[in-house]
Structure formats: structure tokens, C-alpha cells
Enzyme design. Structure first.
Site, PDB file in Angstrom:
ATOM      1  N   GLU A  49       0.349  -1.326   0.115  1.00  0.00           N
ATOM      2  CA  GLU A  49      -0.157  -0.401  -0.140  1.00  0.00           C
ATOM      3  C   GLU A  49       0.865   1.139   0.471  1.00  0.00           C
ATOM      4  O   GLU A  49       1.096   2.362  -0.393  1.00  0.00           O
ATOM      5  CB  GLU A  49      -0.704   0.022   1.126  1.00  0.00           C
ATOM      6  N   PHE A 111     -11.112  -7.677  14.473  1.00  0.00           N
ATOM      7  CA  PHE A 111     -10.270  -7.184  13.139  1.00  0.00           C
ATOM      8  C   PHE A 111      -9.693  -7.091  12.379  1.00  0.00           C
ATOM      9  O   PHE A 111     -10.558  -6.259  11.250  1.00  0.00           O
ATOM     10  CB  PHE A 111     -10.701  -9.619  12.880  1.00  0.00           C
ATOM     11  N   GLN A 112      -7.932  -6.936  11.889  1.00  0.00           N
ATOM     12  CA  GLN A 112      -7.791  -5.910  10.716  1.00  0.00           C
ATOM     13  C   GLN A 112      -8.577  -4.271  11.358  1.00  0.00           C
ATOM     14  O   GLN A 112      -8.834  -3.396  10.482  1.00  0.00           O
ATOM     15  CB  GLN A 112      -8.109  -5.977   9.630  1.00  0.00           C
ATOM     16  N   LYS A 161     -17.309  -1.418   6.358  1.00  0.00           N
ATOM     17  CA  LYS A 161     -17.673  -1.947   5.138  1.00  0.00           C
ATOM     18  C   LYS A 161     -19.368  -2.238   4.886  1.00  0.00           C
ATOM     19  O   LYS A 161     -19.529  -2.493   4.057  1.00  0.00           O
ATOM     20  CB  LYS A 161     -17.076  -3.480   5.903  1.00  0.00           C
ATOM     21  N   MET A 467      24.835   9.145   1.594  1.00  0.00           N
ATOM     22  CA  MET A 467      24.551  10.625   2.359  1.00  0.00           C
ATOM     23  C   MET A 467      24.429  10.022   4.309  1.00  0.00           C
ATOM     24  O   MET A 467      25.454  11.191   4.754  1.00  0.00           O
ATOM     25  CB  MET A 467      23.173  11.023   2.416  1.00  0.00           C
TER      26      MET A 467
END
Lengths: 568, 88
Positions: A49, A111-112, A161, A467
Site C-alpha cells: 500500500e 479483526f483488521q 464495510k 548521505m
């Protein structure tokens, strides 16, 4: 039209002009992917993502439109946190759409479940969580408007959802016309007066000039006044590098004449810029003799770090058009230009070839710029290669350099290039990346290969976190703690990795092969290309203003302080 | 540290208060007291807050930063009014 929340979401996105979404499905966002399957909107299925978020940023900056990314709840949403922070710092208009657990279980550690709205509060311009599917079209329209107007930035839309699954009637969103701040004529007149009476003025140009699409107005105003121009990291391309009025980039790794122009100026005309510490160095020692005109669309930026004598709230395009209208004559800047011209002649950008006979990274980027040209789009990660990309690519047009300025997000280049290429399929897109950065996000090359997005990647492979190594050389007595990556020992072998990801992999380690390798890469159009440019590990980025020092201490090279010595 | 009293009108939207409080913590603003109550208009809330600012930070800057929060309708600096109310 009878539909579901998910159907309304996709229809609304179509109606606000979204043409591509970068995303990945998962449990909570799943309902949205069903109507998306039939939509004219292209969906680019990313491999992580974070790649979706940076791709949306790359798309937004290459096209000037709103970039859209989509992820599921919980870890899908939290993987968007870095791109949101990045877009917030660099004022990039993106809309992130996240799935959320069903309304009935929000707050139960389902969940999630992650409270992504709260997590992203300090790094979004605004966020929504929609509880009624009938609100979705309005919220999407508002999100696009908020992301793209005023000071652009990221907006989050969180969709439970069950809201996506619920039946609703689609009402097309009312598209509001964006309003722009009305300029204060008094402040414009005050600014014009200061400009007219200054002897050592400089245009200090920031990324806001690119966001507002004001490059043409800048060109006109600069030529009308003959005033020198410096462009910050976020503004590279806002003014042509080939233009004689352009002194290059100011700041920590800016050119000596650009740094000197700010330090010795009696007037800064700061447009769409925010006096970032990487430009100002030690703030009390920044531009000590200068009055300041500061124009920005965000009133909170004016006088934040440096007090403005004239503050103008407005869109840079409007501000410059207004200034052009009231400024009638060129002031005599002969002495000022004599001074700056002398510095430009004495301290041009330059580099040494590594003593060990390896490739000079600056040479690779210089040749890439020459061969790919100003019509290409260049992206960069963060570190030495980014600074060399800012210094040695010659930019002629806005939107041709896309990088992570404020947040400094390593791994930005590849996914940003993917988004830029999706938005500008007819342009060549080169990701200039480091070997450290590349290993953070190169999984998106599989996306590019699968989706027919033929970006090109130039890995400036110096075998180290370059760097950080440079700072260890300069400030930690060469104690190279944890900066060696093993990439020169082929951990991994980038050519084999490219091949495994469905790309063409090339390697180049000698000066005589650089042009040929770049041309070979440019001849590939049917898939992405990765070039492993194996370069010396000791090359450093110069000029440099060491962190915590004033800009007068700018070093053209190690130990050479042109401005400091000038005062002796 | 300087002490200031601000009065804000917020839209009654979920997360509006959180956004203000997070702005204070991410900008290093110390909150001395805070109270939220319904405003005369039903869709707005009034937030009264007393803050302390770090040296070098100005209240004007903070007001502008609060002003760009989408759900903030208005911000008023009441530092002076409060001094009058207290008879100071």
C-alpha cells in the site's frame, strides 16, 4: 439511481474525474472492488500500500490532478501513513480511501481494525469517516475539493464495510467552484515599492509556484524585472535552468551563487515557499540584510520562521500577475549581477572523479539528463542521489522533477515514477534511485511489469547509505557505523533482481559505457528497465552548509568557504 | 512561556476536537485548561482554551494554524478580555 454505498463511491469517483486508482483490496474494502471491476476507472494493483500512496503522489505531481489511492482497513490503512505524511509536507493533492470495519464493531478491536483517522490526524489536511451511504458522493466531492484547493494536501476518506454494502440512491455530487483568496491591493503596492527600491533583490521560489501552475507568470515577472531567481528543491523546474537569470538551487546543497544571493540580498521575494531549515541554515544568520516579501496561499506560513515585512495571502499565479501589472520599469541591478556573476563563474557546480577509478555518480546523472532531456520526468528517492538529481539534471519545465522534499522519504522514487508514468504515458520517466532507497520499494517494479508501466530506474549504487556515510566522514571521524549495504558485493544482484521482477536489467561500471547503457535502456519500451550504475562509495555532495551552521559558511568543497572568506 | 486565552467555534463533526488537541500536541503548545460546550447554533460547539506558548512562538501563528482546520469556524484571542473580566 439505486445502488450500494460501494456503487456510489465508484460512481462519485467517476463523476469527479478520477481516471486511475492505485490500490490493493482486502476484507473491509472488498465491496468497493466489485463495482470497480465494471468501472472505466483504471485500477493499478500495487504490491504494497505504501507504493499506492507514493504512486498517487507521483501521478498528482506529473498531471496536476488529484491522485487517488485505496487500501483496506488496519494494516492496509497504516501502510498509507508514510505517503500521507509525505504528501502533507510537500502539499501534494491526494485522496486516500480506506476500508474500515463495520460500524457495529468499531471500537471493539475487531479483526483488521485500526483507528486510521486518529492515526493520521496530524498528517492530513482533513479526514472523513462516512456513516451514511447517502453521504458518499458529497464526501468524495468535498475530499477532492479540499485536496486540490488552497494549499493542496492529503485527505482521508474512511468507509466502514457495512456502509459500502448498504443500499442507497445515488445523487450526483454538486461540484463546487474553487475560490481563490482575494489579494490585498495595498500589500501588492507595498511589495512593488520594495521591489522598485531594492538594489539586491532575489526571487526565492518554492514548490507553491509549481502547485499553482505559475511558471509562466514567473518567467514574465523575472524577465520584466531582471531580478535573479533561485528555485528550492521543491521548485526545481519552475524556472528553466538554462535561463541566464537562474542561479540554481539554494540551501544545504545549493549552488554558491544561489546561497550568496539569499545571504547578500537586501530583499527576498519569497513565493510559495516556507523558509525550510534546509534552505535557511541557522535561522538567525539567514539573509541578515534582507527585507522580506512573502506570498503564500497558506496564511499560517507567512512569518512562521522569518518575519515578513510584506505578507501576501494568495495564489502565486495571482500574486505574480498582480506584481507584473504594477511594476513598470527595470531597476539597475548592474552591481548586484556583477557580484553574482563573479560567483557563478568562480564556483560552478563540479565534482572530482573517485580516486579508486570507479564511476563518478554525478557524471551518470549529468549524462542521463543530457540523453533523456528536459521533456522526461525524473523522480528521486532521498539522499545523495536525490541531491545530485537536483543539481545535475537540467530542468526546463514544472512537474519534471518529483521527489520527497519535506518528509525525506527513502523509497519514494520507484512508486512515484510508476504513478507519474501512469498519468503521463507519453513521457519517458526515469527514477533516479539509491541502492538503499531502491531496496525499500522495488516490489512495485512487478506492478509496473504486470500493468505495462515501462518506467526506467537508474540505481546510483555506491554500496552504502551514501548521505549518512558522507556525514560519518565529515562529522564522525570516518566511523562508518551501519552504512555499508553490501550492494557492491551483489547483496542483492540488482540485474538478477530486475530480471526476476519482469524488467530488463543492465549494469554499468565504467565511464565509456554510460552513454551506451542509457541509450540501451531508452530503447526498451515494452517493460521497465533497471540500470545498476556501480559508482564510487566516497563521492560527496557539494556545496554544503553543514547542519546547525549559518549559510555564510557554505563550503563550495571541503574547507573552501567563499562567503566566509569574502568577509575577512 | 506566554499565556493566552482562545475561544473557538467548531463544527459538530466527529474528530473536530481531536484535530484541535492533536494540533496543540504536535506544535508543542501546552494546554492549561480546556472546555467544550454547545454553542447557540446547534451545529456548532464552543471551545474555550487557555494555552502556553514556547518562547519564539506567537499566538498569531497558532491562530492561523487553527484557522486552517476545516471544522474550525472561527478563532478569537480573548487574552485581553479575560484580563478585564478578572479585573487585572
Amino acid at each position: 439511481m439505486d445502488t450500494t454505498g460501494a456503487g456510489a463511491l465508484i460512481k462519485a469517483l467517476e463523476d469527479v474525474g478520477c481516471e486511475v486508482i492505485f490500490g490493493m483490496p482486502g476484507g473491509a474494502i472488498l465491496p468497493a472492488y466489485d463495482p470497480l471491476f465494471d468501472s472505466k476507472i483504471r485500477h493499478v494493483l500495487v504490491r504494497h500500500e505504501q507504493g499506492a500512496g507514493h504512486a498517487a503522489q507521483g501521478y498528482a505531481q506529473a498531471t496536476g490532478r488529484v491522485g487517488v489511492c485505496m487500501a483496506t482497513s488496519g494494516p492496509g490503512a497504516t501502510n498509507l501513513v508514510t505517503p500521507l505524511a509525505d504528501a502533507y509536507m510537500d502539499s501534494v493533492p491526494i485522496v486516500a480511501i480506506t476500508g474500515q470495519v463495520a460500524r457495529s464493531v468499531i471500537g471493539t478491536d475487531a479483526f483488521q481494525e485500526a483507528d486510521i483517522r486518529s492515526i493520521t490526524l496530524p498528517i492530513t489536511k482533513h479526514s472523513f469517516q462516512v456513516h451514511d451511504p447517502a453521504d458518499i458522493p458529497r464526501v468524495i466531492a468535498e475530499a477532492f475539493l479540499l485536496a486540490s484547493t488552497g494549499r493542496p494536501g492529503p485527505v482521508l476518506v474512511d468507509l466502514p464495510k457495512d456502509v459500502l454494502a448498504t443500499a442507497t440512491t445515488y445523487t450526483p455530487p454538486k461540484l463546487a467552484t474553487p475560490s481563490r483568496p482575494v489579494l490585498s491591493p495595498v500589500q501588492i503596492r507595498n511589495a512593488a515599492q520594495l521591489i522598485g527600491s531594492s538594489k539586491r533583490p532575489v526571487f526565492y521560489i518554492g514548490g507553491g509556484v509549481i502547485r499553482s501552475g505559475a511558471a509562466q507568470e514567473l518567467h514574465k515577472l523575472a524577465e520584466k524585472t531582471g531580478i535573479p531567481v533561485v528555485t528550492t528543491l521543491m521548485a526545481r523546474g519552475a524556472f528553466p535552468d538554462s535561463h541566464p537569470l537562474h542561479l540554481g538551487m539554494p540551501g544545504m546543497h545549493g549552488t554558491v551563487p544561489a546561497v550568496a544571493a539569499l545571504q547578500r540580498a537586501d530583499l527576498l521575494i519569497a513565493l510559495g515557499t516556507r523558509f525550510d531549515d534546509r534552505v535557511t541554515g541557522l535561522l538567525p544568520e539567514f539573509a541578515p540584510h534582507a527585507a522580506v516579501i512573502h506570498a503564500d496561499i497558506d496564511p499560517a506560513e507567512i512569518s512562521k520562521n522569518r518575519k515578513a515585512d510584506v505578507g501576501i495571502v494568495g495564489d502565486c499565479r495571482d500574486v505574480m500577475a498582480a506584481l507584473s501589472a504594477v511594476i513598470t520599469r527595470k531597476t539597475d541591478l548592474t552591481d548586484w549581477w556583477n557580484y553574482l556573476g563573479g560567483l557563478r563563474a568562480t564556483y560552478p557546480l563540479g565534482y572530482d572523479w573517485p580516486a579508486d577509478g570507479m564511476l563518478a555518480p554525478q557524471y551518470v546523472i549529468e549524462r542521463l539528463s543530457r540523453l533523456a532531456g528536459p521533456e522526461a520526468i525524473y523522480t528521486a528517492g532521498v539522499g545523495q542521489h536525490q541531491m545530485w538529481a537536483a543539481q545535475y539534471v537540467k530542468y526546463e519545465r514544472p512537474g519534471s522533477f518529483i521527489n520527497s522534499g519535506g518528509a525525506g522519504t527513502m523509497g519514494f522514487a520507484v512508486p512515484a515514477a510508476m504513478g507519474a508514468q501512469a498519468g503521463a504515458p507519453d513521457r519517458t520517466v526515469w527514477a533516479i534511485d539509491g541502492d538503499g532507497c531502491f531496496q525499500m520499494t522495488n516490489q512495485e517494479l512487478a506492478t509496473c511489469a504486470a500493468e505495462g508501466i515501462p518506467i526506467k530506474v537508474a540505481i546510483i549504487n555506491n554500496g552504502n547509505l551514501g548521505m549518512v556515510r558522507q556525514w560519518q566522514t565529515l562529522f564522525y571521524e570516518g566511523r562508518y557505523s551501519n552504512t555499508r549495504l553490501g550492494t557492491h558485493q551483489r547483496h542483492p544482484d540488482f540485474v538478477k533482481l530486475a530480471d526476476a521482477l519482469g524488467c530488463v536489467g543492465l549494469r554499468c561500471d565504467s565511464q565509456s559505457e554510460v552513454d551506451g547503457t542509457i541509450l540501451e535502456a531508452m530503447a526498451v519500451h515494452d517493460r521497465p528497465v533497471v540500470v545498476d550504475f556501480v559508482v564510487g562509495q566516497d563521492a560527496q555532495v557539494w556545496p554544503m552548509v553543514a547542519a546547525g551552521t549559518g549559510n555564510d559558511e557554505v563550503m563550495a568543497a571541503r574547507g573552501i568557504r567563499p562567503l566566509f572568506d569574502e568577509e575577512e | 512561556m506566554t499565556r493566552h486565552s482562545l475561544s473557538l467555534l467548531l463544527r459538530n463533526e466527529p474528530g473536530a476536537l481531536a484535530r484541535i488537541v492533536v494540533l496543540f500536541s504536535s506544535r508543542g503548545v501546552d494546554v492549561e485548561s480546556l472546555s467544550l460546550a454547545p454553542a447557540e447554533r446547534g451545529d456548532l460547539s464552543r471551545l474555550d482554551v487557555v494555552v502556553e506558548l514556547q518562547p519564539g512562538r506567537t499566538i498569531v501563528q497558532l491562530i492561523k494554524q487553527l484557522g486552517r482546520v476545516v471544522d474550525v469556524k472561527s478563532v478569537v484571542d480573548r487574552t485581553h478580555d479575560e484580563a478585564i473580566e478578572l479585573g487585572a
